[in-house]
Design an enzyme around this catalytic site. Structure first.
Site, PDB file in Angstrom:
ATOM      1  N   LYS A   1      42.027  41.525  32.619  1.00  0.00           N
ATOM      2  CA  LYS A   1      43.339  42.174  32.533  1.00  0.00           C
ATOM      3  C   LYS A   1      43.669  42.634  31.111  1.00  0.00           C
ATOM      4  CE  LYS A   1      45.547  43.013  35.125  1.00  0.00           C
ATOM      5  NZ  LYS A   1      45.448  44.372  35.692  1.00  0.00           N
TER       6      LYS A   1
ATOM      7  N   ARG B   1      45.127  41.245  45.146  1.00  0.00           N
ATOM      8  CA  ARG B   1      44.590  41.593  43.823  1.00  0.00           C
ATOM      9  C   ARG B   1      43.868  40.368  43.265  1.00  0.00           C
ATOM     10  NH1 ARG B   1      46.405  37.717  41.486  1.00  0.00           N
ATOM     11  NH2 ARG B   1      45.639  38.601  39.562  1.00  0.00           N
TER      12      ARG B   1
ATOM     13  N   ASP C   1      36.942  40.334  35.556  1.00  0.00           N
ATOM     14  CA  ASP C   1      36.739  41.316  36.628  1.00  0.00           C
ATOM     15  C   ASP C   1      35.302  41.810  36.680  1.00  0.00           C
ATOM     16  OD1 ASP C   1      39.796  41.413  36.113  1.00  0.00           O
ATOM     17  OD2 ASP C   1      39.438  42.289  38.082  1.00  0.00           O
TER      18      ASP C   1
HETATM   19  O1  MRU Z   1      44.904  43.938  38.304  1.00  0.00           O
HETATM   20  P1  MRU Z   1      44.645  42.562  38.835  1.00  0.00           P
HETATM   21  O2  MRU Z   1      45.876  41.755  39.030  1.00  0.00           O
HETATM   22  O3  MRU Z   1      43.756  42.601  40.053  1.00  0.00           O
HETATM   23  O4  MRU Z   1      43.804  41.861  37.673  1.00  0.00           O
HETATM   24  C1  MRU Z   1      43.385  40.544  37.847  1.00  0.00           C
HETATM   25  C2  MRU Z   1      42.693  39.979  36.677  1.00  0.00           C
HETATM   26  O5  MRU Z   1      42.500  40.620  35.669  1.00  0.00           O
HETATM   27  C3  MRU Z   1      42.141  38.598  36.849  1.00  0.00           C
HETATM   28  O6  MRU Z   1      42.163  37.908  35.640  1.00  0.00           O
HETATM   29  C4  MRU Z   1      40.681  38.704  37.342  1.00  0.00           C
HETATM   30  O7  MRU Z   1      40.606  39.539  38.446  1.00  0.00           O
HETATM   31  C5  MRU Z   1      40.102  37.381  37.670  1.00  0.00           C
HETATM   32  S1  MRU Z   1      40.780  36.708  39.150  1.00  0.00           S
HETATM   33  C6  MRU Z   1      40.006  35.246  39.482  1.00  0.00           C
END
Ligand code: MRU
Length: 354
Positions: free
Chosen positions: A252, A51, A241
């Site tokens: 997130k 993830r 993201d």
């Molecule tokens: O649902 P996830 O754990 O994949 O979400 C991750 C995040 O929101 C991170 O902050 C984002 O992907 C940046 S990772 C460098």
């Protein structure tokens, strides 16, 4: 898993097998999952074994190779399979732009390669996937260097979720800033939001920072406000993201709340992300798809029930922070400042050239 270049290496590829550090099991157990075909990679992304936006892009790149590796037939059939596999892998999670970005980059490399045999094209797919993986380390290191210039001795920083080595090829984006500050021997400390529902802050960021000997304090998500009001936080750094062309940023769930709090308390709020997170087609945050995840993630913690069976649940995995709350976006080419519609154009040019 530590090596000289990166503090963590959550993705490895060897002899046609993709190995992923199972992030659902951390920090209790360090378990590696072997993916031998694209379906296994799709599931690993969907179930969040891997993830974090850059990490799922890297995994998908290898997944694309595994999806075409056994193809037998002519070039036209190969290109169709490549497209189908690309669409399939892209469907694993909708919000992180880096996923589609990696797949599009590999497909573009194949289309630009001209008339090559199917076996040569397979090699090319793998070579591009490896390049994406290795390049991410350099992107993250540059983000760390630029980000570290924003803070000074004694600063106390807050982060949300995990934008660390585990979410990338090993050095992180938001956490790259912390790793770079440590490398520069600048004393600082970090508050880590636990990040409900899946606890990426408590399970992953706390684990990374502790292993890296960076002073870190874990807090529940609802504690940041009072810390800010008490003047105990000097800056916020989070990952992303997907970033729209006006600077609106999906990250997130809960990030938006932290940004609003930071604005109210006059605390700088930074996003750290590589160019692969920018979506040239998304004009504003309205154009960013937000993933909704299974309800049991809210009803349970690590498989243990904590709410009445059958209670209605709402579980969006991300939210969008409007650009007005963002002080700067730390990228591999420098810190982009408002007005973002103007500063993000530099990233657009970079992406169009690649
Ligand atoms: O649902 P996830 O754990 O994949 O979400 C991750 C995040 O929101 C991170 O902050 C984002 O992907 C940046 S990772 C460098």
């Amino acid at each position: 898993m530590q090596n000289k270049k990166v503090p963590f290496a959550p993705i490895k590829f060897s002899r046609h097998v993709l190995y992923l550090l199972d992030q659902r099991k951390l920090p209790i157990r360090e378990v590696w999952v072997a993916c031998r075909n694209s379906r296994m990679v799709w599931k690993a992304i969907r179930d969040m074994i891997v993830r974090g936006a850059p990490a799922i892009g890297i995994a998908a790149g290898y997944g694309l190779y595994l999806g075409v590796r056994h193809f037998q037939g002519d070039q036209k059939g190969f290109l169709k399979t490549l497209r189908d596999q690309g669409r399939f892998l892209d469907s694993a999670r909708p919000t992180a732009r880096n996923l589609a970005c990696a797949l599009e980059r590999i497909m573009k490399a194949v289309h630009c390669a001209g008339d090559r045999s199917v076996e040569e094209l397979k090699k090319l797919v793998l070579a591009e996937a490896i390049r994406i993986h290795h390049e991410d380390i350099d992107l993250c290191r540059k983000i760390g260097v630029f980000g570290s210039e924003l803070f000074k001795k004694g600063d106390v920083l807050l982060t949300h979720c995990n934008a660390g080595g585990l979410a990338t090829s090993g050095y992180g984006t938001a956490l790259a800033v912390f790793y770079a500050l440590k490398e520069k021997k600048i004393p600082f400390s970090v508050f880590v939001d636990e990040t409900r529902p899946l606890m990426q802050g408590a399970r992953l960021t706390a684990w990374e920072l502790q292993k890296s000997k960076i002073p870190a304090t874990l807090i529940c998500d609802n504690m940041a406000a009072s810390l800010m009001r008490a003047g105990k936080i000097h800056g916020v750094v989070v990952g992303a993201d997907r970033i729209a062309m006006n600077g609106d940023t999906a990250n997130k769930i809960g990030t938006y709340g932290v940004a609003v709090l930071a604005k109210v308390h006059g605390i700088p709020f930074y996003i750290a992300a590589p160019s692969t997170t920018f979506d040239l087609k998304a004009k504003t945050g309205e154009d960013i798809p937000i993933e909704e995840r299974p309800h049991h993630e809210v009803r349970e913690i690590q498989g243990r029930p904590l709410a009445p069976k059958g209670i209605k649940v709402f579980n969006p995995s991300f939210d969008v922070t409007p650009h007005g709350y963002i002080s700067g976006i730390i990228t591999e080419i420098g810190v982009l400042r408002p007005p973002f519609t103007k500063s993000i154009r530099r990233i657009g040019t970079l992406l169009e050239k690649s």
